[in-house]
Design an enzyme around this catalytic site. Sequence first.
Site, PDB file in Angstrom:
ATOM      1  N   HIS A 168      -3.262   8.627  14.845  1.00  0.00           N
ATOM      2  CA  HIS A 168      -2.189   8.821  15.249  1.00  0.00           C
ATOM      3  C   HIS A 168      -1.453   9.011  16.719  1.00  0.00           C
ATOM      4  O   HIS A 168      -0.362   9.326  17.068  1.00  0.00           O
ATOM      5  CB  HIS A 168      -1.675  10.165  14.330  1.00  0.00           C
ATOM      6  N   ASP A 204      -6.975   2.824   8.053  1.00  0.00           N
ATOM      7  CA  ASP A 204      -7.173   4.641   7.147  1.00  0.00           C
ATOM      8  C   ASP A 204      -5.587   4.488   6.448  1.00  0.00           C
ATOM      9  O   ASP A 204      -4.813   3.400   6.530  1.00  0.00           O
ATOM     10  CB  ASP A 204      -6.959   5.108   8.370  1.00  0.00           C
ATOM     11  N   ASP A 293      -9.549   7.522   3.187  1.00  0.00           N
ATOM     12  CA  ASP A 293      -8.061   8.967   3.124  1.00  0.00           C
ATOM     13  C   ASP A 293      -7.522   7.563   1.098  1.00  0.00           C
ATOM     14  O   ASP A 293      -6.742   7.696   1.336  1.00  0.00           O
ATOM     15  CB  ASP A 293      -7.447   9.654   3.331  1.00  0.00           C
TER      16      ASP A 293
END
Length: 350
Positions: A168, A204, A293
């Site tokens: 990010h 992700d 995740d």
Amino acid sequence: MKIFHNTRHAEHAGRQEMFRGRMVDCHEVPARLQHVLDELARRPVGTLHTPAHDLPLDAALRRVHSADYLDFLTNAWNEWVAMDPANAQRDALPSVWPLASRHGFRTDAPPHNFAARLGQYAFDSGTPLMAGSWAAAREGAACALAAAQAVLSGERCAFALTRPPGHHAGPNFMGGYCFINNAAVAAQALRDGGLARVAVLDIDYHHGNGTQTCFYERDDVFTVSIHGDPRTEYPFFLGHADERGAGTGEGFNLNLPLPRGTGFEAWFGTLQRALQAVSDFAPQVLVVPMGLDTFEGDPISGFTLRSADYLQVGRALGSLGLPTVITMEGGYAVAEVGINAVNVLEGLKG
Ligand code: SP5
Ligand code: ZN
């Protein structure tokens, strides 16, 4: 497979993150990495290493991140404490943002106030910064650089086992638990090491907004991300299917958003699409920001992959037959994150 692990990761251990008006315990905790190490002790799919101390790390960081942002990170903790000595007991989180491009705020008169500067560089208030955050993030980037160099030296596969995660973080911003974009550091180091075409395939749950932004106007690094649809999922403001790159980079970014609730079959079908696109790009090397995740038990995400599925994910990645650098990103089902991560590695090894 060489595995470079971050021995300083635990110096970053945020306490709480802001979520919908309240402070909740951090999901991105040191135990995550320890679980991966524990599973690697049970199933040694690779050899453990620490990055050499003489890597050209500062130069590699400057290839991805702006000098002012790196200076900001270097001094952030001291400036936070200088604002108020009581801050030494608190993690730094922003609470005011310039939103410069849309709301008429000025960017030509940067504030001196540290809380305001934090808002200049952070896009959320879920990414606590503490005394050891910079040391931990820096050593993590060294792991990513070492992994890239191992692959440049002929290693088939190298894994940067690190936290805080990175995908990010962009050229001049932090957020989403990330400070330094480890995957981007690896991708750029591979380019600078002489490989002309690099593909980044982000698996992700969350869109890799930082990585996309780093390479959006370039045709030498092809970025692909499979993630929860940003209309409902974090990071909300990037990751749509119509973002295809700009300028020279037009056609060199591919976003494959999927609805919350997506299960393995549909996710894996999308992975095949991503792999075909990577293969069409004909890269010399692959970088995989690996988030776990997407797991059904993840407390903050919405896909439903199961532990055994990650073996297949690894096999599919390995089927490209490309030298591969993997970076550890998200994955917050702490007890299972080790099994899931090592399943990908085992599948990839073939
Ligand atoms: C690297 C990575 O996976 N970053 C993800 C950042 C997500 N940040 C927002 C998460 C919102 C957490 N919600 C907490 C719910 C508590 N019940
Ligand atoms: Zn994530």
